[in-house]
Design an enzyme around this catalytic site. Sequence first.
Site, PDB file in Angstrom:
ATOM      1  N   GLU A 133      -6.561 -10.170  -2.815  1.00  0.00           N
ATOM      2  CA  GLU A 133      -7.429 -10.496  -1.574  1.00  0.00           C
ATOM      3  C   GLU A 133      -8.724  -9.942  -1.932  1.00  0.00           C
ATOM      4  O   GLU A 133      -9.465  -9.350  -1.349  1.00  0.00           O
ATOM      5  CB  GLU A 133      -6.930  -9.360  -0.776  1.00  0.00           C
ATOM      6  CG  GLU A 133      -5.341  -9.340  -0.349  1.00  0.00           C
ATOM      7  CD  GLU A 133      -4.997  -8.018   0.524  1.00  0.00           C
ATOM      8  OE1 GLU A 133      -5.828  -7.630   1.504  1.00  0.00           O
ATOM      9  OE2 GLU A 133      -3.617  -7.924   0.673  1.00  0.00           O
ATOM     10  N   GLU A 158       0.819  -1.091   0.066  1.00  0.00           N
ATOM     11  CA  GLU A 158      -0.059  -0.030  -0.078  1.00  0.00           C
ATOM     12  C   GLU A 158       1.056   1.228   0.029  1.00  0.00           C
ATOM     13  O   GLU A 158       0.609   2.188   0.812  1.00  0.00           O
ATOM     14  CB  GLU A 158      -1.043  -0.305   1.058  1.00  0.00           C
ATOM     15  CG  GLU A 158      -1.974  -1.420   1.292  1.00  0.00           C
ATOM     16  CD  GLU A 158      -2.598  -1.465   2.311  1.00  0.00           C
ATOM     17  OE1 GLU A 158      -2.777  -0.587   3.282  1.00  0.00           O
ATOM     18  OE2 GLU A 158      -3.701  -2.488   2.392  1.00  0.00           O
TER      19      GLU A 158
END
Length: 469
Positions: A333, A226
């Site tokens: 994910e 991220e």
Amino acid sequence: MTFRGRNIRYVDGGQVMAKKGCWSWLKGGLTVDHSVHVNIFFQSTDLTATEILVENVRLQRFNKTQWRLKQDQVIEKVRKNKVRFQVSFQNKTVAKGSLISIKQIKPSFLLGCAMNYKILESDSYKEWFTSRFKLTSFTNEMKWYTTERVRGQEDYTLADAMMQLAEENEILVKGHTVLWNNQIWLPSWAQAITDPEDLKNVTINRINSVMKRYKGRLVGWDVLNENVHFNYYEDMLGKNASAIFYSMASNLDPDVPLFVNEYNTVEFAREGVGSPINVKKKMEEIVSYPGNMKIKGGIGAQAHFTPTQPNLAYMRYALDTLGSLGFPVWLTEVDMAKCPDQVKYMEDILREAYSHPAVKGIILYAGPEVSGFNKLTLTDQDFNNTETGDLIDKLLQEWQEQPAELPIENHEHNDGEEGRIIGVSPEISLLHGHYRVTVTHPSMKNFSTNFSLEVTKEMGHLQVVKLEI
């Protein structure tokens, strides 16, 4: 580009990184379930005054059947090859009536599933998982805050045990994650570090520790999780922190893709920070840093979808943008909170990803009830499938080639050099992957010959396989 109509919210349709002095192509769209007049807004994120010129705006309508047909056409083109077998026999007796049996041993494209430490505590969880999936990533067990809770005291017990389980069952593992660019997800002791030099030293130790431990055993690494949404390391160590960490990672394990892994990239457009444009830009910054041009990059889109109808047109635009660098794109994910139409929405999402040429793998953030995945739950506590579990089993079977038999035809042709008989099979369309091919004759019990076959896009649209019996 944003759509708005009466009684409907703003719907982001797509973005483009426009350049001054030339036209740029903005591609996107929206998914609707009823007819409505819409207005199209074009907006610049540049804070300075910007003049936007728009020309040749087109909206093309697709119904669900047409959209699915297009997906199937792409799958046929990018996930399959036409294969024809040419078999050389010693004599005509053996050639006549022979059959070719084809069984896929391992598909090239894998639909995987995350696992957590609870798999080590439940034989039923192990059996359920290993009977289905050949690709995984660990939820938290490889992360720094798990492997070094106390400074200087590393503990890879859980990650090692899960790696052993995966390797014993020939399950590929994608590493998640070397580092995290959000300070709150560092070990608590590392969060408290205020000296940049100290932070640099412990971070370098972390990179070396985890990457050397699992070198050669993974199919990819999330290096700095991220790092589009967050910039902790850039704030502490300088603007090139991400690029430097990727350089170190590449030197330690140059043979695996190194991923940028982000959320709100294919699933949610309004937030903007994790947009496909920004994720692409981050990867470009990393590989353009001096010495990084040969890095094997990868794009990870986490794909945490909200429990509403997914905008497949926007998702396709997003995947187009992410794939434009030529690096593999993975959905890493994938999940969605429970809702009445979860099965329908998840099937739409997974089929859209599978049909996109840039997507090379999908990992679900899901599991049985005992694993604690409370959004995408695939079985109840007794390991009976939920409806979503039935969907995943259906797709696993559909995306693996089913066994087939082909007759040997046209066996009258004679190879003049050796006096052998050449038989040719009909063409068959096969999904990319590894196959076991067996040539048999129904009236000859002792006649059986096995071959290995790799079907890949590199072999061209028609792959002619020559066998000699």
